[in-house]
Design a protein around this motif. Structure first.
Motif, PDB file in Angstrom:
ATOM      1  N   ILE A   1      43.001  47.931  -4.437  1.00 13.83           N
ATOM      2  CA  ILE A   1      43.741  49.076  -3.865  1.00 13.83           C
ATOM      3  C   ILE A   1      42.739  49.911  -3.055  1.00 13.83           C
ATOM      4  CG2 ILE A   1      45.063  51.169  -4.353  1.00 13.83           C
ATOM      5  CD1 ILE A   1      46.005  49.835  -6.942  1.00 13.83           C
ATOM      6  N   THR A   2      43.050  50.088  -1.798  1.00 10.69           N
ATOM      7  CA  THR A   2      42.145  50.848  -0.916  1.00 10.69           C
ATOM      8  C   THR A   2      42.899  51.981  -0.234  1.00 10.69           C
ATOM      9  OG1 THR A   2      42.563  49.372   0.947  1.00 10.69           O
ATOM     10  CG2 THR A   2      40.697  48.832  -0.496  1.00 10.69           C
ATOM     11  N   HIS A   3      42.129  53.051   0.110  1.00  9.37           N
ATOM     12  CA  HIS A   3      42.669  54.213   0.853  1.00  9.37           C
ATOM     13  C   HIS A   3      41.612  54.638   1.857  1.00  9.37           C
ATOM     14  CE1 HIS A   3      43.664  58.801   0.865  1.00  9.37           C
ATOM     15  NE2 HIS A   3      44.080  58.199   1.969  1.00  9.37           N
ATOM     16  N   ILE A   4      41.859  54.290   3.116  1.00  8.53           N
ATOM     17  CA  ILE A   4      40.937  54.625   4.196  1.00  8.53           C
ATOM     18  C   ILE A   4      41.709  55.439   5.236  1.00  8.53           C
ATOM     19  CG2 ILE A   4      39.379  53.738   5.953  1.00  8.53           C
ATOM     20  CD1 ILE A   4      39.099  51.199   4.306  1.00  8.53           C
ATOM     21  N   GLY A   5      41.386  56.736   5.318  1.00  6.67           N
ATOM     22  CA  GLY A   5      42.088  57.601   6.271  1.00  6.67           C
ATOM     23  C   GLY A   5      43.559  57.697   5.917  1.00  6.67           C
ATOM     24  N   ARG A   6      44.406  57.377   6.863  1.00 10.22           N
ATOM     25  CA  ARG A   6      45.853  57.459   6.636  1.00 10.22           C
ATOM     26  C   ARG A   6      46.448  56.140   6.154  1.00 10.22           C
ATOM     27  NH1 ARG A   6      47.724  60.001  12.330  1.00 10.22           N
ATOM     28  NH2 ARG A   6      46.637  58.106  13.009  1.00 10.22           N
ATOM     29  N   ILE A   7      45.620  55.100   5.978  1.00  8.71           N
ATOM     30  CA  ILE A   7      46.113  53.754   5.632  1.00  8.71           C
ATOM     31  C   ILE A   7      45.859  53.489   4.157  1.00  8.71           C
ATOM     32  CG2 ILE A   7      45.843  51.283   6.069  1.00  8.71           C
ATOM     33  CD1 ILE A   7      45.058  51.986   8.914  1.00  8.71           C
ATOM     34  N   HIS A   8      46.917  53.034   3.478  1.00  3.94           N
ATOM     35  CA  HIS A   8      46.868  52.633   2.070  1.00  3.94           C
ATOM     36  C   HIS A   8      47.173  51.138   2.010  1.00  3.94           C
ATOM     37  CE1 HIS A   8      46.908  56.830   0.454  1.00  3.94           C
ATOM     38  NE2 HIS A   8      47.451  57.062   1.647  1.00  3.94           N
ATOM     39  N   LYS A   9      46.344  50.381   1.281  1.00  6.41           N
ATOM     40  CA  LYS A   9      46.509  48.919   1.188  1.00  6.41           C
ATOM     41  C   LYS A   9      46.502  48.484  -0.264  1.00  6.41           C
ATOM     42  CE  LYS A   9      44.511  47.326   5.571  1.00  6.41           C
ATOM     43  NZ  LYS A   9      43.448  46.467   6.184  1.00  6.41           N
ATOM     44  N   LEU A  10      47.323  47.447  -0.521  1.00  2.32           N
ATOM     45  CA  LEU A  10      47.299  46.709  -1.777  1.00  2.32           C
ATOM     46  C   LEU A  10      47.077  45.234  -1.422  1.00  2.32           C
ATOM     47  CD1 LEU A  10      47.674  46.265  -4.836  1.00  2.32           C
ATOM     48  CD2 LEU A  10      50.153  46.151  -4.416  1.00  2.32           C
ATOM     49  N   VAL A  11      45.941  44.669  -1.827  1.00  2.00           N
ATOM     50  CA  VAL A  11      45.564  43.296  -1.491  1.00  2.00           C
ATOM     51  C   VAL A  11      45.589  42.458  -2.767  1.00  2.00           C
ATOM     52  CG1 VAL A  11      43.802  41.800  -0.494  1.00  2.00           C
ATOM     53  CG2 VAL A  11      44.121  44.129   0.403  1.00  2.00           C
ATOM     54  N   ILE A  12      46.364  41.349  -2.697  1.00  4.08           N
ATOM     55  CA  ILE A  12      46.480  40.411  -3.836  1.00  4.08           C
ATOM     56  C   ILE A  12      45.866  39.088  -3.395  1.00  4.08           C
ATOM     57  CG2 ILE A  12      48.037  39.308  -5.490  1.00  4.08           C
ATOM     58  CD1 ILE A  12      50.079  41.479  -4.840  1.00  4.08           C
ATOM     59  N   ASP A  13      44.761  38.687  -4.021  1.00  2.00           N
ATOM     60  CA  ASP A  13      44.109  37.410  -3.718  1.00  2.00           C
ATOM     61  C   ASP A  13      44.653  36.314  -4.640  1.00  2.00           C
ATOM     62  OD1 ASP A  13      42.521  38.609  -1.776  1.00  2.00           O
ATOM     63  OD2 ASP A  13      40.985  39.204  -3.258  1.00  2.00           O
ATOM     64  N   ASN A  14      44.641  35.053  -4.117  1.00  2.00           N
ATOM     65  CA  ASN A  14      45.081  33.889  -4.904  1.00  2.00           C
ATOM     66  C   ASN A  14      46.448  34.136  -5.542  1.00  2.00           C
ATOM     67  OD1 ASN A  14      42.619  32.600  -4.331  1.00  2.00           O
ATOM     68  ND2 ASN A  14      41.624  33.610  -6.092  1.00  2.00           N
ATOM     69  N   VAL A  15      47.450  34.309  -4.687  1.00  3.08           N
ATOM     70  CA  VAL A  15      48.791  34.651  -5.164  1.00  3.08           C
ATOM     71  C   VAL A  15      49.286  33.595  -6.143  1.00  3.08           C
ATOM     72  CG1 VAL A  15      51.157  35.023  -4.446  1.00  3.08           C
ATOM     73  CG2 VAL A  15      49.273  35.903  -3.057  1.00  3.08           C
ATOM     74  N   ARG A  16      49.883  34.044  -7.217  1.00  2.00           N
ATOM     75  CA  ARG A  16      50.447  33.199  -8.257  1.00  2.00           C
ATOM     76  C   ARG A  16      51.947  33.457  -8.342  1.00  2.00           C
ATOM     77  NH1 ARG A  16      45.933  34.820 -12.843  1.00  2.00           N
ATOM     78  NH2 ARG A  16      44.090  34.024 -11.703  1.00  2.00           N
ATOM     79  N   PRO A  17      52.669  32.571  -8.975  1.00  2.00           N
ATOM     80  CA  PRO A  17      54.126  32.787  -9.103  1.00  2.00           C
ATOM     81  C   PRO A  17      54.473  34.092  -9.815  1.00  2.00           C
ATOM     82  CG  PRO A  17      53.578  30.500  -9.569  1.00  2.00           C
ATOM     83  CD  PRO A  17      52.268  31.212  -9.448  1.00  2.00           C
ATOM     84  N   GLN A  18      53.655  34.488 -10.793  1.00  2.00           N
ATOM     85  CA  GLN A  18      53.976  35.725 -11.518  1.00  2.00           C
ATOM     86  C   GLN A  18      53.761  36.983 -10.672  1.00  2.00           C
ATOM     87  OE1 GLN A  18      51.867  33.393 -12.469  1.00  2.00           O
ATOM     88  NE2 GLN A  18      49.861  34.236 -13.187  1.00  2.00           N
ATOM     89  N   ASP A  19      53.113  36.849  -9.501  1.00  2.00           N
ATOM     90  CA  ASP A  19      52.942  38.010  -8.618  1.00  2.00           C
ATOM     91  C   ASP A  19      54.207  38.342  -7.839  1.00  2.00           C
ATOM     92  OD1 ASP A  19      50.301  38.294  -9.376  1.00  2.00           O
ATOM     93  OD2 ASP A  19      49.567  36.927  -7.807  1.00  2.00           O
ATOM     94  N   GLU A  20      55.212  37.481  -7.851  1.00  2.00           N
ATOM     95  CA  GLU A  20      56.444  37.743  -7.122  1.00  2.00           C
ATOM     96  C   GLU A  20      57.168  38.928  -7.758  1.00  2.00           C
ATOM     97  OE1 GLU A  20      60.144  35.143  -5.281  1.00  2.00           O
ATOM     98  OE2 GLU A  20      59.162  34.474  -7.115  1.00  2.00           O
ATOM     99  N   GLY A  21      57.715  39.815  -6.926  1.00  2.00           N
ATOM    100  CA  GLY A  21      58.443  40.985  -7.420  1.00  2.00           C
ATOM    101  C   GLY A  21      58.542  42.081  -6.359  1.00  2.00           C
ATOM    102  N   ASP A  22      59.050  43.251  -6.791  1.00  2.00           N
ATOM    103  CA  ASP A  22      59.201  44.412  -5.907  1.00  2.00           C
ATOM    104  C   ASP A  22      57.990  45.331  -6.079  1.00  2.00           C
ATOM    105  OD1 ASP A  22      61.664  43.602  -4.981  1.00  2.00           O
ATOM    106  OD2 ASP A  22      62.745  44.580  -6.615  1.00  2.00           O
ATOM    107  N   TYR A  23      57.339  45.641  -4.941  1.00  2.00           N
ATOM    108  CA  TYR A  23      56.155  46.502  -4.933  1.00  2.00           C
ATOM    109  C   TYR A  23      56.526  47.837  -4.258  1.00  2.00           C
ATOM    110  CZ  TYR A  23      53.261  42.622  -6.480  1.00  2.00           C
ATOM    111  OH  TYR A  23      52.702  41.621  -7.204  1.00  2.00           O
TER     112      TYR A  23
END
Length: 1098
Positions: free
Chosen positions: A444-466
């Motif tokens: 989870i990063t916050h640089i200036g006005r931009i907020h990011k959520l980065v998920i590496d090596n996506v797995r089936p259990q990562d599927e859902g509503d964010y």
């Protein structure tokens, strides 16, 4: 106010400014007062300090010019105090042990910058009341009736108690009487007015005359006051009578020493004090002392106006933020006053406002701004002011980029990104309502006005509503992560290629929308055996696998289309072609690049008001691929660099009315266009404009005069002009029944009256006047009724001034100039006559106008005397007036001066009146005499009316000549008529014998007119024995007790006052009882009187 010890304060006097006038600075004025000699009195004035930046300057004066600041000491004290709670300055003048010369008029002056106020008051000093001395002889009463000398004197009137009667007659100024009287009359005046301390009064009178004597040490003294700007040079110059004299220069009573700033110069008779680089400390009273004489002045040092170099900037902040207003002035340490909406800002216990001075920079800090802090903030100096506006808005978070749904395969990376308007806003990420915690695979990063959520090596259990939830705001951003599961199906070797676009969630020929600047990664599953060849094209251009901004990646089971930093030129239809020996497949994918709109064109200013303006603009040429949702507007001052946002909610229209501007300030405007992607770049600034408003309508429009073709209008200036000033007035007229208004003249009139010419005769016209400035014309001031253009006939009438209704007397050579007004319409014909004859215009000038005529003679001569007739005529009617002018001159000398009879020391003269009386009556003659030896003329009579006189008191043995001058209203004649013969005063032959008188005999033997009487007194108290005696020559008096002479006994004192004999016995005791006798003796006889004295113990 005046506080006195033994005095009274006059409250009802109308000293100084009348009570009905509101004072400019005084909160309380000093009042007139009364005090007794030797008592103290205090005068108090109070000044309100709320609306002034520094301590006011207060000066006390006595009389017209005497500054009391230089007179302070043990007798006079000046004090001042300041109450910080009420912000009131108190100034007091204490007069200690008042004297008689303290009485008089006083003045208190208070000044602050361009404000000034003064007050006059009086001080009356009364002498301590002294009982009037009683003339003892006046108290005597005769025992018998008769004349003044009849009977004996009754001494009992002196021994009775009497009431002192106070003379309530008119007040007499003894000082003035003594000043005007010769020294020989001083004792008589003292006796007449009951002066007991004559010697002391004469000493004070001598000092007063010495003070009144004009000084001779100075030829030219200092002026009463000088003024100089701070930092400049000042020279004080006096001229002394003695070139070798040495002077002393004093400042506030202290001698000035030579230094780099104070320079003394002696140039001839001039003595110069030069003050370099004047500061506020040099604002003082200065004296030049030469011996006992002084020359006093006062120097005022004026601070230069503090100019504003860098003005305040408008500010727009959110609630809770800190506000800084910065101002730069021309002087370090200058006093700056801060106001908000006209109310002065002060330091508070809550430290809401803080003020900072750093050299020439002044800063106002507002901590944790609230919506109540919005308004206009003003910084004031003594040389100007600067105004800025503060806008405080509630926090509103804007979403510049929302998070989007993602579809990824296993082991790939998923990136959720959003952009908000505030860099300081933090947030929290949730998955299916559960907070996402960072880990090795989740970042989870916050640089200036931009907020990011980065998920590496996506797995089936990562599927859902964010979901992303900003802290402090009641909304969230949501997106869905879809996991793409790759299934491997075994197919025959000869499987034709196929493009599987259904994984994109759309039908073939799908449209992909990407935001300009974002990355587009498109995974297209494919199938076929053998592995098909993939070719991506856009039009005729083939997209290769080479590294670049737009490229493709090929994999056995899918191909990837990558677009880094999408641009508008990337928009179009992309074709993917897969082929193998078994066949081919083709699909078209439309990529639409959406962006923020182009900036609108420069806005146009449609209307301008007093504090508002209306602007208009055109929509942007390109909307960015998304419809324009609205516009954001900003404004700034011309000299500023800070833009202020005017609306926080998007404005849908292309016209906007901006308000809350400052009249007279130059502004610029610009516009942003907003769509769903974001906000465009700003438009070019509008042309600079100034919020101004037309003036109010002119007032009091009226018709002053009307003729057959003209009309004269008059009006007053508008009550409100505004910052734009006034360019002029537009005057128009309209015929009755018509709506067409015609201009009365070309252009504007800068005067408040106008003569309109060439109007149609007989027409009924309406008139109106409008004030015009850069904002346009004002509302019109219109006459309520139409005006008929027709000459109004008025009978001629001469308005003869009062001073010309009687004879005008002028001296030869003086100018004669008078103006005589008249009335009448149309213009009358003016005619002047002298004694019924036409005027000689060579020496007399006549000038006529529509309303008056002027009669002028440059140098009057006696021939100009006479009766002048003025006539004004209109057709058959006329009016006349007569003016009598008499030009007079000095008379000639009298004629034929004759010497008549001479007797003793007297001479009789006679003469004839002069031939030329100077055109006026002779008022008298001046007779002079001269001794033949010296021929010095002395005046005997002045203003003598008769033609004969008698000159007396001539000196015996001298020979005299006589001459006579004639006198009239112009003065004496230039020449005199002198007697032809002289007169010799002979010594008389007769001798004067004075009459003889028999001298009266006033001698008489001693006689007691009031004998001694027996007395009974109390022991220990002084007592007196008195009797009255007469006799001439003055008798010798001997006092005895029991036949023993008391002359040498110190316990007894003898007095004699105008025949009243008194024996004083000091603190008698019983041994002092006995028989006392008074024996009087002179050459004509003797007399004796006895009495018994009894001394009681109680």
């Amino acid at each position: 106010m005046a506080d006195t010890g033994n005095g009274t304060v006059l409250k009802s006097g109308s000293e100084g400014t009348p009570s009905q006038d509101v004072p400019i600075l005084f909160l309380e004025k000093p009042q007139s007062g009364t005090v007794m000699v030797g008592s103290d009195i205090t005068f108090t004035s109070r000044v309100q300090g709320t609306n002034i930046l520094r301590k006011p300057n207060v000066r006390w004066f006595k009389g017209k010019w005497m500054d009391l600041a230089s007179k302070t000491g043990a007798h006079l004290q000046l004090k001042e105090t300041y109450d910080r709670n009420t912000k009131v300055y108190t100034f007091e003048m204490h007069i200690i042990q008042a004297k008689s010369n303290d009485a008089g008029g006083y003045r208190c002056e208070v000044s602050d910058k361009d404000k000034f106020d003064c007050c006059n008051f009086e001080l009356s000093v009364h002498e301590v009341p002294v009982h009037e001395e009683v003339d003892i002889l006046s108290q005597f009463r005769r025992t018998t009736e008769g004349g003044e000398e009849a009977g004996e004197l009754d001494f009992s009137a002196l021994l009775k108690k009497r009431d002192v009667k106070v003379d309530e007659g008119p007040k007499i100024d003894v000082w003035e009487i003594l000043q005007n009287a010769p020294p020989s009359q001083y004792e008589k005046i003292a006796f007449q007015y009951g002066i007991t301390d004559l010697r002391g009064m004469l000493k004070r009178l001598k000092r007063m005359k010495k003070e009144e004597k004009k000084g001779t040490a100075f030829l030219k003294k200092l002026e009463s006051a000088y003024q100089v700007d701070k930092g400049q040079k000042m020279k004080l110059v006096v001229e002394v009578a003695n070139p070798d004299a040495e002077v002393k220069w004093m400042k506030n009573g202290q001698e000035i020493q030579v230094s780099g700033r104070f320079i003394f110069e002696n140039i001839g008779n001039k003595r110069i004090l030069t003050i370099n680089h004047c500061s506020l400390a040099d604002d003082a009273a200065y004296q030049c002392v030469l011996g006992d004489e002084k020359s006093i002045t006062e120097l005022f040092v004026r601070e230069p106006p503090v100019l504003i170099i860098q003005p305040l900037e408008d500010q727009m902040v959110m609630v809770g933020e800190r506000v800084e207003f910065e101002l730069e002035v021309s002087e370090e340490g200058a006093l700056v006053k801060w106001e908000r909406n006209g109310q002065e800002l002060k330091r508070e216990e809550t430290f809401k406002y803080r003020f900072k001075k750093d050299g020439k920079k002044h800063t106002l800090f507002i901590n944790e701004a609230t919506k109540e802090d919005a308004g206009h903030y003003t910084a004031k100096t003594n040389g100007g002011q600067s105004v800025a506006e503060l806008l405080v808005q509630e926090k509103q978070l804007e979403i510049y980029q929302d998070i989007a749904d993602l579809t990824v395969k296993a082991q790939e990376q998923a990136v959720f990104k959003c952009e908000v308007s505030d860099e300081k806003v933090k947030g929290t990420w949730f998955k299916n309502g559960v907070e996402v915690m960072p880990s090795d695979r989740l970042q989870i990063t916050h640089i200036g006005r931009i907020h990011k959520l980065v998920i590496d090596n996506v797995r089936p259990q990562d599927e859902g509503d964010y979901t992303f939830v900003p802290d402090g705001f009641a909304f969230n951003l949501s997106a869905k992560l879809n996991f793409l599961e790759v299934k491997i199906d075994y197919v025959p070797r000869q499987d034709p290629p196929k493009i599987h676009l259904d994984c994109l969630g759309s039908v073939p020929d799908a449209t992909i929308i990407v935001v300009a600047g974002n990355k587009l990664r498109l995974d297209v599953p494919i199938s076929g055996d053998p592995v098909p060849t993939v070719i991506w094209t856009k039009g005729d251009k083939v997209i290769t696998e080479m590294d670049g901004r737009v490229h493709v990646e090929k994999h056995p089971e899918h191909c990837v289309f990558i677009m880094e930093g999408a641009e508008r030129s990337d928009q179009g239809i992309y074709t993917v072609l897969v082929e193998n020996p078994a066949g081919e497949d083709r699909a078209d994918i439309t990529v639409k690049v959406v962006d923020v709109p182009d900036p609108p064109e420069s806005p146009r200013i449609l209307k301008v008001g007093e504090d508002w303006c209306t602007i208009e603009w055109d929509p942007p040429a390109f909307d960015g691929g998304q419809p324009v949702l609205g516009y954001v507007l900003e404004r700034k001052k011309k000299q500023s660099y800070r833009w202020m946002r005017l609306n926080f909610d998007l404005w849908k229209e292309t016209t906007y009315e901006a308000k809350r501007m400052i009249e007279g300030v130059v502004y610029e405007m610009r516009v942003y266009a907003v769509n769903s992607i974001g906000m465009s770049r700003p438009s070019p600034s509008s042309k600079p404009f100034v919020p101004i408003a037309p003036t109010s309508e002119p007032s009091n429009l009226s018709v002053e005069d009307v003729s057959d073709t003209t009309a004269c209008l008059k009006w007053r200036a508008p009550e409100r002009v505004g910052a734009a000033g006034l360019d002029g007035y537009l005057v128009e007229y309209c015929k009755e029944g018509s709506d067409e208004w015609l201009p009365a003249q070309q252009g504007l009139s800068d005067r408040t009256s106008l003569l309109i010419r060439d109007l149609p005769t007989g027409e009924k016209l309406y008139f109106r006047v409008r004030a015009v400035n850069i904002a346009g014309p004002s509302a019109a001031a219109t006459l309520g009724q139409p005006v008929t253009i027709r000459e109004v006939v008025q009978r001629p009438r001469i308005c003869l001034p009062r001073n010309l209704r009687q004879k005008v007397i002028k001296v030869v050579g003086e100018p004669v100039n008078f103006m005589i007004p008249f009335q009448g319409k149309p213009r009358p014909v003016v005619t002047w006559l002298k004694d019924e004859q036409p005027l000689n215009l060579k020496s007399i000038s006549i000038r006529n106008s529509d309303t008056d005529t002027i009669f002028f003679i440059r140098n009057a001569e006696r021939t100009h005397s006479g009766c002048y007739q003025l006539q004004v005529q209109i057709e058959n009617t006329k009016d006349t007036a007569s003016i009598h002018i008499q030009v007079i001159d000095k008379p000639g000398p009298p004629l034929n001066v004759k010497i008549g009879e001479v007797w003793g020391m007297n001479v009789a003269l006679s003469w004839l009146p002069p031939k030329d009386k100077g055109n006026c009556e002779v008022t008298g003659y001046t007779i002079q005499k001269a001794d033949k030896k010296t021929m010095e003329w002395f005046t005997v009579y002045e203003h003598y009316r008769r033609a004969q006189c008698c000159v007396s008191e001539l000196v015996v043995g001298n020979e005299y000549f006589f001459r006579i001058f004639t006198e009239n209203m112009c003065g004496l004649s230039d020449e005199a008529c002198q007697s032809k013969d002289s007169v010799y005063i002979q010594k008389p032959g007769t001798e004067y014998k004075p009459p003889s008188y028999k001298q009266h005999d006033f001698t008489e033997p001693p006689k007691f007119t009031r004998p001694l009487i027996n007395r009974s007194v109390i022991c220990g108290y002084n007592t007196t024995l008195s009797c009255a005696l007469r006799g001439s020559p003055k008798p010798k008096v001997i006092w005895c007790k029991n036949q023993i002479d008391l002359s040498t006994d110190p316990r007894y004192r003898m007095f004699s006052n105008h025949g009243v004999l008194t024996l004083e016995i000091r603190k008698p005791s019983p041994i002092d009882a006995g028989i006392y006798s008074c024996q009087a003796t002179n050459p004509l006889g003797e007399a004796k009187s006895e009495c018994r004295l009894e001394v009681r113990m109680s």
